[in-house]
Design an enzyme around this catalytic site. Structure first.
Site, short mmCIF file in Angstrom:
data_model
loop_
_atom_site.label_atom_id
_atom_site.label_comp_id
_atom_site.label_asym_id
_atom_site.label_seq_id
_atom_site.Cartn_x
_atom_site.Cartn_y
_atom_site.Cartn_z
N HIS A 1 0.81 -1.32 0.00
CA HIS A 1 -0.05 0.05 0.04
C HIS A 1 0.89 1.31 -0.09
O HIS A 1 0.72 2.15 -0.75
CB HIS A 1 -0.95 0.01 1.15
CG HIS A 1 -1.86 1.17 1.31
ND1 HIS A 1 -3.13 1.00 1.10
CD2 HIS A 1 -1.80 2.53 1.76
CE1 HIS A 1 -3.69 2.20 1.17
NE2 HIS A 1 -3.09 2.95 1.74
N GLU A 2 1.78 1.51 0.95
CA GLU A 2 2.53 2.54 1.13
C GLU A 2 3.59 2.64 -0.09
O GLU A 2 3.92 3.79 -0.57
CB GLU A 2 3.48 2.68 2.46
CG GLU A 2 2.60 2.62 3.66
CD GLU A 2 1.60 3.64 3.77
OE1 GLU A 2 1.82 4.70 3.13
OE2 GLU A 2 0.55 3.64 4.31
N HIS B 1 1.63 4.59 -2.72
CA HIS B 1 1.93 5.94 -2.45
C HIS B 1 3.36 6.36 -2.90
O HIS B 1 3.34 7.68 -3.54
CB HIS B 1 1.73 6.22 -1.21
CG HIS B 1 0.31 6.21 -0.48
ND1 HIS B 1 -0.71 6.83 -1.13
CD2 HIS B 1 -0.36 5.54 0.49
CE1 HIS B 1 -2.04 6.62 -0.58
NE2 HIS B 1 -1.31 5.79 0.33
N HIS C 1 3.58 6.80 -6.86
CA HIS C 1 2.69 7.90 -7.14
C HIS C 1 3.30 9.10 -6.89
O HIS C 1 3.42 9.90 -7.88
CB HIS C 1 1.42 7.81 -6.44
CG HIS C 1 0.29 8.56 -6.81
ND1 HIS C 1 -1.10 8.75 -6.44
CD2 HIS C 1 0.15 9.30 -8.22
CE1 HIS C 1 -1.57 9.67 -7.18
NE2 HIS C 1 -1.07 10.01 -8.02
#
Length: 286
Positions: free
Chosen positions: A91-92, A95, A98
């Site tokens: 998940h991180e 980020h 991105h």
């Protein structure tokens, strides 16, 4: 109701991962996003962009720093070796990539994007990881463990987030109408939503209705949690599209480079997701 809702089919199953194993799994899982994404992520992992291990005085939880001009993003977490840590890292890292691509492609004024699109990148990585673990599970039992994990993830990010967002909306409406927000009123609202979302087969005990007090930190950020539900819907459609047609991965990377230079809905349309239609929601619910 929580004790019924949290029962696992595999209570004896204990899966642990080293941090290096987790990195290898995530790199394998995101291969559908293309060689450039995998190479860039591998570089980030090898270059110390992730502070994964516990240290004295280190903050709890997991976090990725936002886009900052001239400085690459960092991920901070505390690795415990559990399956939840594996998905948290994926998940991180969504980020992180991105933010990295946005800073590379955009001038500073367009590098800060809204949560509405930020969580799409993180949940896309989670969904790709889940697909990879299910597809490569060596036994039927281990495959079913991963399926159950993914069902729980959908329940948390999609249905649970929506329930809490509806609670938030009802509280705001009551406040705007000048109604008193007593603990009795809040408990009644929470209990009614549990019954609405989970149906009559699950027992709602009094203690469950006080959950609004335990989660108060999520109710002060303008429907923050609801954006996990919309991001889950968008990410699921993106992942389905890339797995069906690997050529769509390039559009996804262009989306990651957009930052705030485009309208949020237009940004998602560029990768084939129309959030003004019911299709993304139906993709998750099917």
């Amino acid at each position: 109701f929580d004790y019924d809702n949290s029962v696992t089919l595999f209570p004896a199953h204990k899966q642990e991962y080293t941090y290096d194993q987790a990195c290898e799994l995530i790199l394998a899982a995101v291969k559908p996003l293309g060689d450039a994404y995998v190479d860039d992520l591998e570089h980030a992992l090898a270059s110390g962009w992730v502070d994964a291990h516990e240290a004295e005085g280190k903050s709890q939880g997991a976090y990725c720093s936002g886009p900052t001009d001239g400085v690459h993003p960092y991920v901070l977490m505390n690795w415990q070796g559990q399956v939840t840590d594996l998905f948290t890292l994926a998940h991180e890292l969504g980020h992180l990539m991105h933010a990295h691509y946005t800073v590379e492609a955009q001038p500073y004024q367009y590098t800060h994007y809204a949560t509405f699109v930020a969580e799409v990148a993180s949940i896309t990585n989670e969904l790709l990881l889940a697909h990879h673990l299910i597809a490569t599970a060596p036994t039927l039992r281990e495959r079913l463990v991963q399926v159950e994990q993914e069902i729980n993830n959908i329940k948390l990010l999609y249905y649970w987030a929506t329930l809490l967002a509806e609670f938030e909306m009802k509280v705001y409406d009551a406040a705007e109408n000048g109604e008193a927000l007593t603990s009795v009123r809040l408990c009644e609202t929470m209990g009614n939503l549990f019954r609405k979302y989970y149906g009559p087969s699950l027992e709602v005990i009094e203690a469950d209705t006080y959950l609004w007090g335990a989660l108060r930190h999520v109710f002060y950020s303008d429907f923050y949690l609801y954006q996990y539900a919309t991001s889950m819907a968008a990410a699921q459609q993106i992942v389905d599209g890339i797995l069906d047609d690997p050529g769509q991965a390039g559009r996804y990377l262009d989306f990651l480079r957009t930052g705030s230079s485009r309208n949020l809905l237009e940004s998602l349309r560029s990768v084939g997701v129309d959030m003004t239609s019911p299709r993304p929601m139906l993709t998750v619910s099917r």
